[in-house]
Design a protein around this motif. Structure first.
Motif, PDB file in Angstrom:
ATOM      1  N   PRO A   1       0.829  -1.219   0.000  1.00 57.14           N
ATOM      2  CA  PRO A   1       0.000   0.000   0.000  1.00 57.14           C
ATOM      3  C   PRO A   1       0.862   1.267   0.000  1.00 57.14           C
ATOM      4  CG  PRO A   1       0.121  -0.890   2.223  1.00 57.14           C
ATOM      5  CD  PRO A   1       0.951  -1.798   1.347  1.00 57.14           C
ATOM      6  N   ASP A   2       1.701   1.410  -1.006  1.00 52.67           N
ATOM      7  CA  ASP A   2       2.669   2.529  -1.028  1.00 52.67           C
ATOM      8  C   ASP A   2       2.009   3.903  -0.912  1.00 52.67           C
ATOM      9  OD1 ASP A   2       4.026   0.252  -1.935  1.00 52.67           O
ATOM     10  OD2 ASP A   2       5.524   1.494  -2.953  1.00 52.67           O
ATOM     11  N   ALA A   3       0.896   4.080  -1.612  1.00 53.51           N
ATOM     12  CA  ALA A   3       0.272   5.419  -1.600  1.00 53.51           C
ATOM     13  C   ALA A   3      -0.172   5.771  -0.183  1.00 53.51           C
ATOM     14  CB  ALA A   3      -0.909   5.466  -2.566  1.00 53.51           C
ATOM     15  N   ALA A   4      -0.742   4.787   0.513  1.00 51.58           N
ATOM     16  CA  ALA A   4      -1.172   5.039   1.898  1.00 51.58           C
ATOM     17  C   ALA A   4       0.038   5.323   2.786  1.00 51.58           C
ATOM     18  CB  ALA A   4      -1.963   3.841   2.435  1.00 51.58           C
ATOM     19  N   GLU A   5       1.100   4.567   2.568  1.00 50.81           N
ATOM     20  CA  GLU A   5       2.305   4.790   3.383  1.00 50.81           C
ATOM     21  C   GLU A   5       2.875   6.187   3.145  1.00 50.81           C
ATOM     22  OE1 GLU A   5       4.553   0.622   3.721  1.00 50.81           O
ATOM     23  OE2 GLU A   5       3.906   1.067   1.697  1.00 50.81           O
ATOM     24  N   LEU A   6       2.835   6.630   1.896  1.00 51.83           N
ATOM     25  CA  LEU A   6       3.387   7.955   1.595  1.00 51.83           C
ATOM     26  C   LEU A   6       2.520   9.062   2.171  1.00 51.83           C
ATOM     27  CD1 LEU A   6       4.723   7.118  -1.934  1.00 51.83           C
ATOM     28  CD2 LEU A   6       6.082   7.930   0.009  1.00 51.83           C
ATOM     29  N   VAL A   7       1.204   8.875   2.136  1.00 46.50           N
ATOM     30  CA  VAL A   7       0.327   9.857   2.792  1.00 46.50           C
ATOM     31  C   VAL A   7       0.648   9.896   4.287  1.00 46.50           C
ATOM     32  CG1 VAL A   7      -2.058  10.350   3.463  1.00 46.50           C
ATOM     33  CG2 VAL A   7      -1.536   9.714   1.092  1.00 46.50           C
ATOM     34  N   ARG A   8       0.831   8.728   4.869  1.00 50.05           N
ATOM     35  CA  ARG A   8       1.172   8.643   6.301  1.00 50.05           C
ATOM     36  C   ARG A   8       2.467   9.416   6.576  1.00 50.05           C
ATOM     37  NH1 ARG A   8       1.801   2.571   8.480  1.00 50.05           N
ATOM     38  NH2 ARG A   8       3.586   2.691   7.066  1.00 50.05           N
ATOM     39  N   ALA A   9       3.425   9.272   5.694  1.00 52.53           N
ATOM     40  CA  ALA A   9       4.729   9.911   5.910  1.00 52.53           C
ATOM     41  C   ALA A   9       4.717  11.410   5.626  1.00 52.53           C
ATOM     42  CB  ALA A   9       5.780   9.238   5.039  1.00 52.53           C
ATOM     43  N   LYS A  10       3.890  11.835   4.672  1.00 53.12           N
ATOM     44  CA  LYS A  10       3.883  13.262   4.308  1.00 53.12           C
ATOM     45  C   LYS A  10       3.485  14.135   5.491  1.00 53.12           C
ATOM     46  CE  LYS A  10       4.182  13.042  -0.456  1.00 53.12           C
ATOM     47  NZ  LYS A  10       5.536  13.278  -0.968  1.00 53.12           N
ATOM     48  N   ALA A  11       2.806  13.579   6.459  1.00 52.32           N
ATOM     49  CA  ALA A  11       2.463  14.347   7.661  1.00 52.32           C
ATOM     50  C   ALA A  11       3.734  14.929   8.273  1.00 52.32           C
ATOM     51  CB  ALA A  11       1.731  13.461   8.674  1.00 52.32           C
ATOM     52  N   GLY A  12       4.834  14.225   8.134  1.00 50.57           N
ATOM     53  CA  GLY A  12       6.110  14.725   8.663  1.00 50.57           C
ATOM     54  C   GLY A  12       6.463  16.077   8.070  1.00 50.57           C
TER      55      GLY A  12
END
Ligand code: ARG
Length: 442
Positions: A270-281
């Motif tokens: 689920p790369d897109a979800a992981e990247l959304v999760r990380a963009k919060a940083g």
């Protein structure tokens, strides 16, 4: 000096705002009798030509002119000659940049609100399609009580609704024009700040010229709203990641939003979800970055404030991309309602319903009912059964007054259906909330 001083590389993103501000300023100078109509006409033509150059990609952005404001003015001089020098009457780059940046952030807030509405729309559609589907509700990521899938998704509709409201609040507060504050103290020319404010879509001019050129809290406030929004996105992204694991198997995403592995053929990541999760940083860091730039600055303008733009641009870029990706994922998401229902029926998730039944039907004090239910869970565990599979015999060993009607509340569906208090998980409550939001967004 040029290397550290130059900002055109990033503040070229203020070009449209800078041109709009200059056109409004020139029109006002004419009306105030500060410049002649010949000069004003030339300035407007020159600015229009620059607008075309920018649209065509032929505008020469040059480091030696430092920033967007001086690049535009230098080009204007090349195009129309000495009249260009009159545009900067009764204005300073200090109020100019405050204006441009404020208008950029205002636009970014508007775009973000639009994207939040689109995401809410995607969530509403999914919630409506799965208003009756049952899944486990969790606390501590342990099964707690059965809930409906629609209810879970609607929780995010509430969060994103508050996020949109925060951006709208910030926008309303920032919607005052700093143009005319000039360097810091105002202007001796008979300028009309109401006129430029109205022309540029502001509610009114700012009331203190010192504050006008030194305030960046409009950006901080937007980054704070963006950070909170990114936290919500990150939590939803995290749930998608968890739900996508084969161990949970609650949802599927199509190949459009997942990637495979170069070595493990079974993978669907689920790369897109992981990247959304990380963009919060990025969002959280951007707020921090600008807050640290601003925290010790004496009034009024200091060049430190040139560092306000990069974190703000980066934050909104990340946020807008995250919102788009999340809206796409939500629309793409296929709940595995059978797996969710199965999970909802395990883990003694209707224990509270049993306790409530004992209170309601046998008039037990809740504490005693909690105790009896605990014993029932223990017995079910020993027998390798769920609560609804315990025989009436077994239940009556715990309290002989228990009747077969108890089974009506021991299924996850009955449990969820029974929670009809306002805002509760019962399908009719969820449908009422879906309708409320649809009306609000219409
Ligand atoms: N490039 C500057 C900024 O972004 C514009 C304002 C410059 N003002 C000044 N007094 N040097 O903040």
């Amino acid at each position: 000096m040029q290397a550290i001083n130059v900002s055109i590389g990033f503040d070229k993103r203020l070009a449209a705002q800078d041109l709009a501000g200059s056109r409004a300023h020139a029109a006002m100078l004419l009306k105030a009798g500060v410049i002649s109509s010949e000069d004003e006409a030339q300035i407007q033509e020159g600015l229009a030509a620059i607008e075309r150059e920018m649209a065509e990609g032929t505008f020469p952005f040059r480091d030696e002119f430092e920033d967007i404001h001086m690049n535009v003015e230098a080009r204007l001089r090349e195009l129309i000659g000495p009249a260009a020098g009159r545009l900067h009457t009764a204005r300073s780059r200090n109020d100019q940049v405050a204006l441009d940046f404020r208008m950029w952030v205002r636009d970014a807030c508007d775009r973000t609100i639009g994207q939040l509405r689109a995401l809410q729309g995607a969530l509403l559609a999914k919630a409506e399609a799965h208003a009756d589907a049952i899944m486990p509700g969790f606390t501590h990521l342990q099964p707690a009580q059965p809930v409906t899938v629609g209810h879970h998704l609607m929780a995010y509709v509430e969060m994103f609704g508050r996020d949109a409201a925060r951006f709208a609040d910030a926008r309303a507060r920032m919607n005052e024009s700093p143009l005319g504050a000039a360097a810091l103290a105002g202007s001796p020319f008979p300028i009309d700040r109401q006129m430029t404010a109205a022309a540029l879509g502001f509610d009114r001019p700012t009331a203190n010229s010192l504050d006008s050129v030194s305030d960046r809290d409009f950006a901080l406030e937007s980054l704070a709203a963006g950070s909170i929004c990114a936290i919500h996105l990150s939590r939803l992204a995290e749930e998608i990641v968890i739900w996508m694991t084969p161990q949970f198997g609650f949802v599927r995403l199509s190949d459009a939003f997942t990637t495979g592995s170069s070595i493990m053929p079974q993978k669907k990541n689920p790369d897109a979800a992981e990247l959304v999760r990380a963009k919060a940083g990025r969002l959280l860091a951007s707020f921090q970055q600008l807050a640290v730039v601003m925290k010790g600055l004496p009034l009024t303008y200091s060049k430190d404030m040139q560092e306000d733009k990069v974190p703000t641009f980066e934050a909104f870029d990340a946020l807008e991309l995250s919102l788009r990706a999340m809206a796409g994922m939500v629309a793409d998401l296929q709940p595995n309602v059978a797996a969710m229902a199965r999970a909802a029926g395990s883990g003694f998730s209707t224990a509270t319903d049993l306790a409530d039944w004992l209170v309601r039907e046998l008039n037990l004090p809740f504490r005693d009912a909690h105790h009896v239910t605990g014993a029932a869970v223990k017995r079910a565990e020993e027998l390798g059964q769920e609560l609804s599979q315990l025989s009436l015999d077994e239940l009556q060993k715990l309290d002989p007054r228990i009747t077969a009607s108890v089974y009506d509340v021991l299924t996850p569906e009955a449990s969820a259906r029974s929670r009809r208090s306002y805002g509760g998980t019962a399908p009719d409550q969820v449908r009422a909330q879906i309708k409320r939001w649809k009306d609000l967004l219409a």
